[in-house]
Design a protein around this motif. Structure first.
Motif, PDB file in Angstrom:
ATOM      1  N   PRO A 104       0.819  -1.259   0.151  1.00  0.00           N
ATOM      2  CA  PRO A 104      -0.199  -0.148   0.315  1.00  0.00           C
ATOM      3  C   PRO A 104       0.914   1.190   0.021  1.00  0.00           C
ATOM      4  O   PRO A 104       0.697   2.339  -0.704  1.00  0.00           O
ATOM      5  N   ARG A 105       1.843   0.975   1.115  1.00  0.00           N
ATOM      6  CA  ARG A 105       2.985   2.763   0.585  1.00  0.00           C
ATOM      7  C   ARG A 105       3.196   2.848  -0.005  1.00  0.00           C
ATOM      8  O   ARG A 105       3.592   4.607  -1.526  1.00  0.00           O
ATOM      9  N   ARG A 106       3.829   1.695  -1.499  1.00  0.00           N
ATOM     10  CA  ARG A 106       4.315   2.558  -3.115  1.00  0.00           C
ATOM     11  C   ARG A 106       3.426   2.017  -3.400  1.00  0.00           C
ATOM     12  O   ARG A 106       3.474   3.031  -4.420  1.00  0.00           O
ATOM     13  N   VAL A 107       1.820   1.887  -3.308  1.00  0.00           N
ATOM     14  CA  VAL A 107       1.088   2.379  -3.954  1.00  0.00           C
ATOM     15  C   VAL A 107       1.086   3.889  -3.968  1.00  0.00           C
ATOM     16  O   VAL A 107       0.670   4.826  -5.367  1.00  0.00           O
ATOM     17  N   GLY A 108       0.587   3.919  -3.178  1.00  0.00           N
ATOM     18  CA  GLY A 108       0.673   5.536  -2.713  1.00  0.00           C
ATOM     19  C   GLY A 108       1.754   6.101  -3.715  1.00  0.00           C
ATOM     20  O   GLY A 108       1.007   7.396  -3.291  1.00  0.00           O
ATOM     21  N   ARG A 109       2.719   6.051  -2.600  1.00  0.00           N
ATOM     22  CA  ARG A 109       3.596   6.842  -4.079  1.00  0.00           C
ATOM     23  C   ARG A 109       2.992   7.655  -5.549  1.00  0.00           C
ATOM     24  O   ARG A 109       3.103   8.211  -5.970  1.00  0.00           O
ATOM     25  N   LEU A 110       2.920   5.621  -6.072  1.00  0.00           N
ATOM     26  CA  LEU A 110       3.084   5.544  -7.450  1.00  0.00           C
ATOM     27  C   LEU A 110       1.718   6.733  -7.592  1.00  0.00           C
ATOM     28  O   LEU A 110       1.844   7.549  -8.866  1.00  0.00           O
ATOM     29  N   TRP A 111       0.666   6.774  -6.999  1.00  0.00           N
ATOM     30  CA  TRP A 111      -0.412   7.359  -7.635  1.00  0.00           C
ATOM     31  C   TRP A 111      -0.501   9.238  -7.221  1.00  0.00           C
ATOM     32  O   TRP A 111      -0.935   9.825  -7.489  1.00  0.00           O
ATOM     33  N   HIS A 112      -0.287   9.292  -5.676  1.00  0.00           N
ATOM     34  CA  HIS A 112       0.370  11.090  -5.725  1.00  0.00           C
ATOM     35  C   HIS A 112       1.828  11.190  -6.322  1.00  0.00           C
ATOM     36  O   HIS A 112       1.164  12.737  -7.204  1.00  0.00           O
ATOM     37  N   GLU A 113       2.562  10.412  -6.708  1.00  0.00           N
ATOM     38  CA  GLU A 113       3.164  11.020  -7.466  1.00  0.00           C
ATOM     39  C   GLU A 113       3.822  11.304  -9.179  1.00  0.00           C
ATOM     40  O   GLU A 113       4.270  11.768  -9.598  1.00  0.00           O
ATOM     41  N   LEU A 114       2.669  10.186  -9.327  1.00  0.00           N
ATOM     42  CA  LEU A 114       2.837  10.080 -11.074  1.00  0.00           C
ATOM     43  C   LEU A 114       1.313   9.657 -11.745  1.00  0.00           C
ATOM     44  O   LEU A 114       1.483   9.376 -12.955  1.00  0.00           O
TER      45      LEU A 114
END
Length: 572
Positions: A104-114
């Protein structure tokens, strides 16, 4: 129909996932994950308890607020919090969580940043080189994510055996109560105890006019009805699992059960045998011309083909028919054969119960001995034991054993196997233990040569007893390590070490093929719960299913032996 514990746990896991996507309080996230794990292992059906007017039992880590949400989920299949959270994040993010290597943490980063919201968008971003630009990802991570998302996009979804089993048990219990029903059973990969399941096959024998089809399609957990006729129905549950029901006549019950249990390769082999005898086999029976000569039971069909009944776990066309013809089918291990458990944790590392609580729970599960194998300190996230902490636990176990009756605690450790193959604790403390369980928890991507050398060196350690979850796989999340397992099995035989079949649902490691190879080489297998709470000894049944797929008999399993014999074998 009631909501199963597994379905309640799935809702709690989804809440935790979305909270982590939103970078919520980590303690709150952990509370939902711990509660989900507790409910997965809790045997009594919570929805039935609550429906009968009883209160939710006191369970570790579940306070008043969580208990209220569990009650809401048990009665409706969902809860207001989940519905609100789902509205706060794009739907596709839940699919992204299925990509191996993405939490979930890495998915959140992909969502918010890309702005990535779906597996297809992740695939495009990885192919165009965007992922490697993010801090903490890099070119290697991007390549692995590309491979993982391609696998997801081209592979039908499969479910953990332990996730589907309680759903099936709940459905079977409810369908048995339908007027006119004679018999119900599961079929397919669930009945064969495969580690993952594509969909759930249910067979029903019932009298004419029984409303069994209507009962399934009207279930509160059904999100959509895919098909419904007079003899079959297919539905999709809110969880996404597809359930296929077939209605059979009593005289075709065995034939249908045999045909729909599979595997396809096993069925083809039986069909060939039938043809050689001038017979025809189908899901309706075994025929000579138009005359049905068998089919009311599976055994009747096997007998007509000159074979004894073959256990479902063996039906993979891996020599079971030849063994049946030769009268050499294995007498497969059963849950009741287990006399102990050789891998369990307490709150001294990442478990949730005390030594005594774990001992009494193991005894209540019918076990005579339990090895306490908390983590060593190297695995920092588990708050493991150093040499001094382990020495104190040894004294505590000795003192507790003097008070216990009917159960004996063995002194052990789950020690990390470091990258060079050395162990994470000194020989001076390991020598004081009844057993040393070694495990790989890091450096999963070493080359085949490096990984093999690492494990072979670990097995050479004079105090090494059992190699835990040998391949390191996590089903649907992490592939097995790249290792020469034949060399590993040979070394275990030479050293007198055992290999573990870890019964945790996401592991089931060793797999069935390596279990059989180890058995053929005379290497004992320890079927262990890896329990982290008093509720998780129930998971041993899934390890037994995997062991049966690996052709294991009771004599092949280390912990079917009495305590004295196990003590001798644990000290190679």
């Amino acid at each position: 129909m009631t909501v199963s514990n597994a379905e309640i746990a799935a809702v709690l896991e989804e809440i935790a996932d979305i909270l982590e996507l939103e970078a919520a309080n980590p303690f709150r996230i952990r509370a939902y994950r711990n509660a989900a794990r507790t409910l997965q292992a809790f045997a009594p059906d919570i929805a039935s308890l609550l429906a009968s007017g009883k209160a939710l039992p006191k369970l570790p880590g579940i306070g008043e607020d969580l208990a209220g949400k569990i009650g809401e989920i048990a009665s409706t299949g969902s809860c207001a919090l989940l519905q609100r959270l789902r509205g706060e994040v794009p739907t596709g993010l839940r699919e992204l969580l299925k990509v191996s290597g993405l939490g979930p943490r890495r998915v959140g980063r992909l969502w918010h940043e890309l702005g990535i919201q779906t597996p297809a968008e992740l695939h495009r971003a990885a192919r165009s080189g965007q992922i490697r630009q993010l801090h903490g990802f890099g070119e290697g991570s991007e390549e692995k994510l590309l491979q993982s998302v391609e696998l997801l996009l081209h592979t039908p979804q499969r479910w953990l055996l332990a996730r589907v089993a309680p759903i099936a048990e709940r459905l079977l219990t409810d369908l048995r109560e339908v007027p006119g029903v004679i018999e119900v059973a599961t079929a397919g990969s669930l009945r064969r105890c495969r580690d993952t399941v594509g969909d759930l096959d249910i067979l029903v024998s019932a009298r004419r006019g029984s409303p069994v089809i209507q009962r399934l399609t009207g279930d509160a957990q059904v999100a959509s009805v895919l098909a419904a006729g007079t003899t079959r129905a297919s539905v999709r549950l809110h969880s996404g699992l597809q359930v296929d029901l077939r209605l059979l006549s009593p005289q075709s019950w065995g034939a249908g059960l045999l045909y729909l249990t599979g595997s396809k390769a096993h069925n083809i082999a039986l069909r060939r045998m039938a043809q050689e005898r001038g017979l025809k086999i189908s899901e309706y029976g075994l025929y000579r011309g138009k005359q049905r000569i068998a089919g009311d039971s599976e055994a009747s069909i096997y007998q007509a083909l000159g074979l004894p009944w073959i256990a479902p776990e063996l039906r993979e066309a891996r020599g079971e028919i030849e063994a049946a013809q030769a009268g050499s089918l294995p007498h497969l291990v059963e849950l009741g054969d287990l006399r102990g458990d050789l891998h369990a944790h307490t709150r001294a590392s990442d478990g949730r119960n005390s030594l005594e609580e774990m001992a009494l729970a193991a005894q209540a599960a019918g076990l005579e001995y339990l090895a306490i194998t908390d983590h060593s300190r190297h695995l920092a996230i588990t708050h493991g034991l150093d040499a001094d902490g382990l020495a104190r636990q040894i004294d505590e176990i000795d003192a507790l054993n003097e008070r216990l009756s009917g159960i004996t605690l063995l002194k052990g450790i789950e020690v990390d196997i470091l990258e060079d193959g050395s162990l994470d604790l000194p020989d001076s403390i390991l020598a004081r233990l009844d057993l040393v369980v070694g495990a790989v928890h890091s450096a999963f991507t070493l080359t085949k040569e490096q990984q093999t050398r690492r494990l072979l060196r670990a097995l050479e350690h004079p105090h090494f007893s059992i190699l835990a979850h040998p391949s390191g796989r996590l089903l649907g999340e992490r592939p097995p390590i790249n290792c020469d397992f034949s060399a590993l099995i040979a070394a275990a035989r030479e050293r007198g070490c055992a290999l573990e079949l870890n019964a945790q649902p996401e592991r089931l490691d060793l797999d069935d093929l390596h279990c059989r190879e180890a058995r053929d080489q005379g290497v004992p297998i320890a079927i262990s719960s890896d329990a982290h709470s008093t509720l998780e000894f129930a998971g041993l049944r899934f390890g037994i299913g995997q062991a049966r797929r690996g052709w294991l008999e009771a004599r092949d399993v280390l912990n079917t032996r009495p305590l004295g014999a196990v003590r001798r074998l644990l000290k190679p």
